[in-house]
Write a protein that holds these residues in place. Structure first.
Motif, mmCIF file in Angstrom:
data_model
loop_
_atom_site.group_PDB
_atom_site.id
_atom_site.type_symbol
_atom_site.label_atom_id
_atom_site.label_comp_id
_atom_site.label_asym_id
_atom_site.label_seq_id
_atom_site.Cartn_x
_atom_site.Cartn_y
_atom_site.Cartn_z
ATOM 1 N N PHE A 15 -86.152 18.874 -75.430
ATOM 2 C CA PHE A 15 -87.068 20.020 -74.989
ATOM 3 C C PHE A 15 -87.636 20.802 -76.217
ATOM 4 N N ALA A 16 -87.039 20.830 -77.313
ATOM 5 C CA ALA A 16 -87.575 21.514 -78.491
ATOM 6 C C ALA A 16 -88.956 20.962 -78.822
ATOM 7 N N ASP A 17 -88.976 19.540 -78.889
ATOM 8 C CA ASP A 17 -90.319 18.953 -79.205
ATOM 9 C C ASP A 17 -91.208 19.203 -78.327
ATOM 10 N N LEU A 18 -90.898 19.399 -76.971
ATOM 11 C CA LEU A 18 -92.031 19.597 -75.944
ATOM 12 C C LEU A 18 -92.533 21.211 -76.084
ATOM 13 N N VAL A 19 -91.434 21.949 -76.542
ATOM 14 C CA VAL A 19 -91.870 23.515 -76.722
ATOM 15 C C VAL A 19 -93.162 23.316 -77.746
ATOM 16 N N GLU A 20 -92.591 22.821 -78.979
ATOM 17 C CA GLU A 20 -93.566 22.783 -80.005
ATOM 18 C C GLU A 20 -94.775 22.257 -79.812
ATOM 19 N N VAL A 35 -93.784 29.991 -74.070
ATOM 20 C CA VAL A 35 -93.601 28.814 -73.478
ATOM 21 C C VAL A 35 -92.351 28.716 -72.466
ATOM 22 N N ARG A 36 -92.427 28.198 -71.206
ATOM 23 C CA ARG A 36 -91.588 28.132 -70.235
ATOM 24 C C ARG A 36 -91.385 26.720 -69.863
ATOM 25 N N LEU A 37 -90.109 26.450 -69.967
ATOM 26 C CA LEU A 37 -89.456 25.095 -69.547
ATOM 27 C C LEU A 37 -89.456 25.194 -68.160
ATOM 28 N N CYS A 38 -89.746 24.097 -67.569
ATOM 29 C CA CYS A 38 -89.801 24.298 -65.876
ATOM 30 C C CYS A 38 -88.344 23.814 -65.490
ATOM 31 N N GLU A 39 -87.699 24.390 -64.753
ATOM 32 C CA GLU A 39 -86.577 24.214 -64.118
ATOM 33 C C GLU A 39 -86.498 24.532 -62.711
ATOM 34 N N CYS A 40 -86.027 23.754 -62.047
ATOM 35 C CA CYS A 40 -85.902 23.841 -60.504
ATOM 36 C C CYS A 40 -84.871 25.016 -60.070
ATOM 37 N N SER A 42 -84.052 25.402 -57.331
ATOM 38 C CA SER A 42 -83.071 25.110 -56.255
ATOM 39 C C SER A 42 -81.356 24.477 -56.804
ATOM 40 N N CYS A 43 -81.950 23.598 -57.744
ATOM 41 C CA CYS A 43 -80.834 22.861 -58.236
ATOM 42 C C CYS A 43 -80.595 22.798 -59.723
ATOM 43 N N GLY A 44 -81.530 23.369 -60.565
ATOM 44 C CA GLY A 44 -81.564 23.469 -61.935
ATOM 45 C C GLY A 44 -81.910 22.331 -62.965
ATOM 46 N N GLY A 45 -82.601 21.462 -61.972
ATOM 47 C CA GLY A 45 -83.026 20.091 -62.723
ATOM 48 C C GLY A 45 -84.090 20.348 -63.691
ATOM 49 N N HIS A 46 -84.346 19.381 -64.377
ATOM 50 C CA HIS A 46 -85.470 19.523 -65.590
ATOM 51 C C HIS A 46 -86.223 18.125 -65.656
ATOM 52 N N VAL A 47 -86.274 17.506 -64.438
ATOM 53 C CA VAL A 47 -87.128 15.998 -64.441
ATOM 54 C C VAL A 47 -87.785 16.600 -63.031
#
Length: 149
Positions: A15-20, A35-40, A42-47
């Motif tokens: 995730f750090a690489d994606l943020v950069e 930068v906001r990482l997408c998180e579900c 409903s379930c907290g998923g990241h994919v």
């Protein structure tokens, strides 16, 4: 950033690489401040799978963990299912939808009281390739859209 280059692409490990990567890419030519990482929700998923319309600048992510759909920013207000495409990665060799970690980078107006533009970036779960889906100017600059990544 722990990315490496290959065949004109950058690859990231986490995730750090994606943020950069999101910060480096910018949004509509502007510097990315948040930068906001997408998180579900409903379930907290990241994919996710990612669908959208590059002409109308809309995007929707589909959680691979629970199947919930989440519009990015105000995309739901402008969504037209008949015009959407899916994000793919060349690592798979076909046009089927792949799995991604997704981040949204935001360029803020001076003083941080509104969003100027946003950009959607991704990391392919299978190969780590970092990619860029779309960017657009934000209609109205609504700061609450920071929480709708």
């Amino acid at each position: 950033m722990a990315t490496h280059h290959g065949d004109d692409w950058e690859f990231g490990q986490d995730f750090a690489d994606l943020v950069e990567y999101a910060k480096a890419e910018g949004a509509e030519g502007y510097e990315v401040h948040e930068v906001r990482l997408c998180e579900c929700a409903s379930c907290g998923g990241h994919v996710f799978g990612l669908h959208g319309d590059l002409t109308e600048n809309t995007a929707k992510r589909l959680c691979r963990g629970c199947g919930q759909e989440h519009f990015i920013a105000d995309s739901g207000d402008y969504w037209d299912e008949s015009r959407t495409g899916v994000m793919v990665c060349e690592c798979d060799g076909d046009d089927d939808e792949e799995d991604f970690n997704i981040a949204v980078g935001y360029s803020l107006y001076e003083g941080g009281d509104g969003i100027r533009a946003l950009a959607i970036t991704s990391r392919c779960v299978a190969c780590g390739r970092l990619g860029y889906w779309d960017d657009w100017m934000v209609r109205g600059g609504d700061i609450h859209l920071l929480n709708r990544a």
